[in-house]
Enzyme design. Structure first.
Site, PDB file in Angstrom:
ATOM      1  N   ARG A 147      -3.861  16.393   8.831  1.00  0.00           N
ATOM      2  CA  ARG A 147      -4.483  15.214   9.463  1.00  0.00           C
ATOM      3  C   ARG A 147      -3.641  13.950   9.333  1.00  0.00           C
ATOM      4  O   ARG A 147      -4.030  12.900   9.835  1.00  0.00           O
ATOM      5  CB  ARG A 147      -5.857  14.956   8.813  1.00  0.00           C
ATOM      6  N   ASN A 173      -0.117  26.279  -8.123  1.00  0.00           N
ATOM      7  CA  ASN A 173       0.711  25.907  -6.980  1.00  0.00           C
ATOM      8  C   ASN A 173      -0.111  25.010  -6.057  1.00  0.00           C
ATOM      9  O   ASN A 173      -1.166  25.416  -5.566  1.00  0.00           O
ATOM     10  CB  ASN A 173       1.168  27.175  -6.252  1.00  0.00           C
ATOM     11  N   THR A 205       5.368  32.721   4.060  1.00  0.00           N
ATOM     12  CA  THR A 205       5.237  32.733   2.609  1.00  0.00           C
ATOM     13  C   THR A 205       6.288  33.679   2.071  1.00  0.00           C
ATOM     14  O   THR A 205       6.918  34.423   2.826  1.00  0.00           O
ATOM     15  CB  THR A 205       3.815  33.163   2.187  1.00  0.00           C
ATOM     16  N   HIS A 207       1.851  35.735  -6.746  1.00  0.00           N
ATOM     17  CA  HIS A 207       1.663  36.043  -5.331  1.00  0.00           C
ATOM     18  C   HIS A 207       0.421  36.919  -5.151  1.00  0.00           C
ATOM     19  O   HIS A 207       0.419  38.092  -5.492  1.00  0.00           O
ATOM     20  CB  HIS A 207       2.868  36.726  -4.686  1.00  0.00           C
ATOM     21  N   ASP A 208      -0.608  36.323  -4.596  1.00  0.00           N
ATOM     22  CA  ASP A 208      -1.878  36.982  -4.269  1.00  0.00           C
ATOM     23  C   ASP A 208      -2.700  37.391  -5.487  1.00  0.00           C
ATOM     24  O   ASP A 208      -3.671  38.150  -5.355  1.00  0.00           O
ATOM     25  CB  ASP A 208      -1.664  38.202  -3.362  1.00  0.00           C
ATOM     26  N   GLY A 257      -1.743  29.799  -6.284  1.00  0.00           N
ATOM     27  CA  GLY A 257      -2.044  28.673  -5.410  1.00  0.00           C
ATOM     28  C   GLY A 257      -3.078  28.996  -4.361  1.00  0.00           C
ATOM     29  O   GLY A 257      -4.219  28.534  -4.428  1.00  0.00           O
ATOM     30  N   HIS A 258      -2.717  29.814  -3.376  1.00  0.00           N
ATOM     31  CA  HIS A 258      -3.581  30.059  -2.221  1.00  0.00           C
ATOM     32  C   HIS A 258      -4.963  30.549  -2.633  1.00  0.00           C
ATOM     33  O   HIS A 258      -5.988  29.988  -2.221  1.00  0.00           O
ATOM     34  CB  HIS A 258      -2.917  31.075  -1.288  1.00  0.00           C
ATOM     35  N   HIS A 286       6.552  24.588  -4.017  1.00  0.00           N
ATOM     36  CA  HIS A 286       7.559  25.376  -3.306  1.00  0.00           C
ATOM     37  C   HIS A 286       7.925  24.640  -2.022  1.00  0.00           C
ATOM     38  O   HIS A 286       7.422  24.959  -0.941  1.00  0.00           O
ATOM     39  CB  HIS A 286       7.009  26.775  -2.996  1.00  0.00           C
ATOM     40  N   ARG A 326       9.835  23.714   1.255  1.00  0.00           N
ATOM     41  CA  ARG A 326      10.674  24.435   2.210  1.00  0.00           C
ATOM     42  C   ARG A 326      11.452  23.434   3.059  1.00  0.00           C
ATOM     43  O   ARG A 326      11.068  22.268   3.157  1.00  0.00           O
ATOM     44  CB  ARG A 326       9.813  25.363   3.062  1.00  0.00           C
ATOM     45  N   GLU A 372       9.853  26.059  -7.043  1.00  0.00           N
ATOM     46  CA  GLU A 372      10.290  27.317  -6.459  1.00  0.00           C
ATOM     47  C   GLU A 372      11.043  27.065  -5.168  1.00  0.00           C
ATOM     48  O   GLU A 372      10.750  26.103  -4.456  1.00  0.00           O
ATOM     49  CB  GLU A 372       9.082  28.206  -6.133  1.00  0.00           C
ATOM     50  N   HIS A 428       4.655  21.747   4.140  1.00  0.00           N
ATOM     51  CA  HIS A 428       3.564  21.483   3.188  1.00  0.00           C
ATOM     52  C   HIS A 428       4.076  20.519   2.113  1.00  0.00           C
ATOM     53  O   HIS A 428       3.942  19.313   2.293  1.00  0.00           O
ATOM     54  CB  HIS A 428       2.970  22.775   2.612  1.00  0.00           C
TER      55      HIS A 428
END
Length: 237
Positions: free
Chosen positions: A18, A7, A100, A190-191, A213-214, A43, A45, A70, A50
């Site tokens: 920036r 992701n 999230t 997720h996580d 991703g994160h 994903h 939104r 997603e 992002h």
């Protein structure tokens, strides 16, 4: 081998902080594939804080592995997916103001809506996946919608893994076993991170894909993107 889809939302977040085009999202996505990842996930939104909708269109032109989009199937999102024609669309019930994703679908309560949406995507040959909590009834409900796959929402596993990994994964094993019985494919995300991914993979039969991703981007700050992607690939063998 379970496929790794990266992701790239966090790359877009860093760029947007920036202005300009540093880091270059398209170049990073190309490099992620070159380093061995088998998919790119985005994903977008509604507020485009992002990933921007234009990013999705540009990524579609260069992604050579699987492309997974997603999001909550509001009309704007559905129009984007139908225009881009990704490999897979993952339906997530997140609110417009959600930081999230924080819950899976109630596939029983929203069955009629999901049936209608999924039929539209499948008519265009787009593989469909539904984001669900590790609940057998939600998995059964997902099967009734006509979805090709579920994506297990793994936050509860990740948050309790260090305390008791056997207990943390219990519900996920039950949900995965039921999905396998019903013939619906299994994704997860997720996580998930380098610490907990191998145990999850080892205990979830027929896990087709993970979307990360994160954690992956955070780990890459210390270890390097190429190195981290291959560390994940080794754990997913």
């Amino acid at each position: 081998m379970t496929k790794l889809s990266v992701n790239v939302n966090k790359i877009a977040t860093l760029r947007n902080s920036r202005g300009g085009n540093v880091p270059n999202l398209i170049k990073v996505a190309e490099d992620i594939e070159r380093f061995g990842a088998q998919g790119i996930t985005v994903h977008p939104r509604p507020d485009e804080r992002h990933i921007r909708y234009q990013d999705v269109r540009e990524l579609q032109r260069i992604v050579t592995t699987e492309f997974n989009i997603e999001g909550n199937p509001i009309p704007k999102f559905m129009d984007l997916v139908l225009a881009v024609q990704p490999t897979q669309v993952t339906l997530v019930p997140d609110g417009e103001d959600a930081i999230t994703s924080n819950a899976g679908w109630n596939t029983i309560k929203h069955k009629d809506f999901l049936v209608e949406v999924i039929a539209i995507f499948k008519k265009q040959g787009i593989r469909t996946s539904i984001f669900v909590d590790p609940d057998v009834k939600m998995v059964e409900g997902a099967r009734e919608t006509g979805a090709d796959r579920i994506e297990l929402y793994t936050e509860s596993y990740a948050s309790t893994y260090s305390e008791n990994k056997e207990k943390a994964i219990e519900k996920f094993i039950l949900a995965a076993d039921r999905a396998n019985e019903l013939g619906i494919g299994i994704n997860a995300g997720h996580d998930l991170n380098l610490d907990n991914i191998q145990y999850f993979k080892a205990n979830i039969p027929n896990l087709l894909e993970v979307s990360i991703g994160h954690a992956l981007i955070c780990e890459s700050l210390y270890l390097g993107l190429d190195n981290v992607i291959n560390m994940y690939l080794n754990r997913l063998k």
